[in-house]
Design an enzyme around this catalytic site. Structure first.
Site, PDB file in Angstrom:
ATOM      1  N   ARG A  99       0.710  -1.003   0.080  1.00  0.00           N
ATOM      2  CA  ARG A  99      -0.182   0.038   0.106  1.00  0.00           C
ATOM      3  C   ARG A  99       0.671   1.118   0.211  1.00  0.00           C
ATOM      4  NH1 ARG A  99      -2.730  -4.050   1.524  1.00  0.00           N
ATOM      5  NH2 ARG A  99      -0.946  -4.540   3.087  1.00  0.00           N
ATOM      6  N   THR A 100       1.975   1.452   0.803  1.00  0.00           N
ATOM      7  CA  THR A 100       2.805   2.572   0.845  1.00  0.00           C
ATOM      8  C   THR A 100       3.399   2.645  -0.201  1.00  0.00           C
ATOM      9  OG1 THR A 100       3.021   2.159   3.358  1.00  0.00           O
ATOM     10  CG2 THR A 100       4.393   3.697   2.488  1.00  0.00           C
ATOM     11  N   ASN A 210       4.922   1.425  16.157  1.00  0.00           N
ATOM     12  CA  ASN A 210       4.842   2.508  15.305  1.00  0.00           C
ATOM     13  C   ASN A 210       3.417   3.338  14.972  1.00  0.00           C
ATOM     14  OD1 ASN A 210       4.358   0.528  13.665  1.00  0.00           O
ATOM     15  ND2 ASN A 210       6.222   0.984  12.389  1.00  0.00           N
ATOM     16  N   ILE A 277       2.602  -9.113  14.734  1.00  0.00           N
ATOM     17  CA  ILE A 277       3.933  -9.487  14.369  1.00  0.00           C
ATOM     18  C   ILE A 277       4.565  -8.951  13.160  1.00  0.00           C
ATOM     19  CG2 ILE A 277       5.550 -11.712  13.657  1.00  0.00           C
ATOM     20  CD1 ILE A 277       2.989 -13.133  14.773  1.00  0.00           C
ATOM     21  N   CYS A 314      -4.325  -1.059   9.398  1.00  0.00           N
ATOM     22  CA  CYS A 314      -3.700  -0.635   8.228  1.00  0.00           C
ATOM     23  C   CYS A 314      -3.312  -1.808   7.250  1.00  0.00           C
ATOM     24  CB  CYS A 314      -2.516   0.182   8.903  1.00  0.00           C
ATOM     25  SG  CYS A 314      -1.127  -0.987   9.680  1.00  0.00           S
ATOM     26  N   PRO A 316      -1.560  -5.712   6.028  1.00  0.00           N
ATOM     27  CA  PRO A 316      -2.441  -6.896   5.965  1.00  0.00           C
ATOM     28  C   PRO A 316      -2.672  -7.316   7.237  1.00  0.00           C
ATOM     29  CG  PRO A 316      -0.291  -7.374   5.434  1.00  0.00           C
ATOM     30  CD  PRO A 316      -0.025  -5.916   5.719  1.00  0.00           C
TER      31      PRO A 316
END
Length: 325
Positions: A99-100, A210, A277, A314, A316
């Site tokens: 995605r990013t 994060n 994870i 966000c 997967p």
């Protein structure tokens, strides 16, 4: 109901906010500030985007306003906008991404710019060439550098030596682009009823990583209440939690930290989680799944959430993190 999972669309402005000249937006932004849109935009131009803690609440609102405006003009009004024509960006991905990477390349291209993707096989940052030298070389060839890396210190060092704006595409400590996308999604979903989202209750259930670090930096200044539930031993970084408490006091918002998911979810308008994870933690999988028992987001956990609650991930996502219901 409308959503067990809110749809996300990453704002086009997120890949290069510092290159979007404020002159494109002459109308005053509604940001509860005496500053005009032009002044806010001028103050953002040329700055690095490493973490949202570097931006005021008015500046965060301005970034969201620009993103929403661009999204509307390009996707709805079908305008062709090329404010980044003649500009290029180096997109360094030390960690894989779907995605990013896609949103960054697509967004920069839609705005007329040229993205240059550099994977770990193309560039060994700090290995075959120092971060200092890489920053100098790329600054001479491109107008912006985006780095997706492990250690936050790497993106900070890159920004220290680069003469062009540096954007954090993800580090172990922060993921500010994800937070802008999340808040824009919530603003589009709840904005008609809650204006600037003041008073919205967001619950985090999962790892103190994060993603939640950045959500705290972006949401608390906007009046969004944050309730964070993590297993013992997987709490927020202490320095991030300390700064979040300061933001909550400054902006008169609620900030709760607990090890009880039910306490966090009670009355929540939004329930958020992320992978348990992360990349590089594969060897900890068995240990983490055991530690996160009881943290799966499901209908039973959210029985006491607000009637209009929505879910964010966000992606997967894994089955153990959130049930299909």
């Amino acid at each position: 109901g409308e959503c067990s999972m809110a749809c996300r669309w990453r704002p086009l402005a997120r890949t290069a906010p510092s290159l979007l000249r404020s002159s494109l937006y002459p109308t005053a932004v509604r940001c509860n500030s005496s500053q005009s849109s032009s002044n806010l935009g001028d103050g953002i131009v040329g700055r690095d985007f490493l973490t949202l803690r570097d931006f005021s609440s008015a500046e965060i609102r301005h970034l969201l306003w620009v993103a929403h405006d661009l999204k509307t003009r390009i996707k709805v009004d079908k305008e062709r906008l090329t404010p980044l024509s003649g500009h290029s960006a180096a997109l360094i991905f030390q960690k894989r991404s779907t995605r990013t990477r896609t949103s960054s390349e697509t967004g920069f291209s839609l705005l007329g710019g040229h993205p240059a993707f550099l994977s770990e096989s193309d560039i060994h940052l700090g290995v075959s060439e120092t971060i200092h030298d890489t920053a100098k070389v790329l600054s001479g060839m491109t107008d912006l550098i985006l780095l997706r890396c492990d250690k936050h210190e790497e993106v900070e060092e890159l920004a220290k030596h680069a003469s062009v704006p540096v954007v954090n595409g993800l580090s172990e400590t922060f993921h500010p682009l994800q937070t802008l996308a999340d808040i824009l999604t919530l603003k589009e979903h709840f904005g008609g009823r809650l204006g600037h989202l003041d008073g919205l209750n967001v619950a985090w259930v999962g790892d103190g990583n994060n993603i939640i670090h950045s959500l705290l930096m972006g949401c608390l200044p906007l009046g969004i209440n944050m309730r964070v539930a993590t297993p013992k031993g997987y709490e927020l970084f202490p320095n991030v939690a300390e700064y979040a408490h300061m933001l909550a006091n400054k902006h008169d918002t609620e900030f709760l930290v607990t090890n009880d998911p039910q306490e966090a979810v009670r009355g929540a308008n939004v329930v958020v989680t992320d992978t348990w994870i992360s990349m590089g933690q594969e060897e900890e999988k068995a240990e983490r799944i055991k530690a996160f028992a009881g943290y799966q987001v499901n209908s039973k956990m959210c029985e006491e959430a607000a009637s209009d609650w929505v879910f964010l991930h966000c992606l997967p996502r894994k089955q153990e993190e959130v049930a299909d219901d």
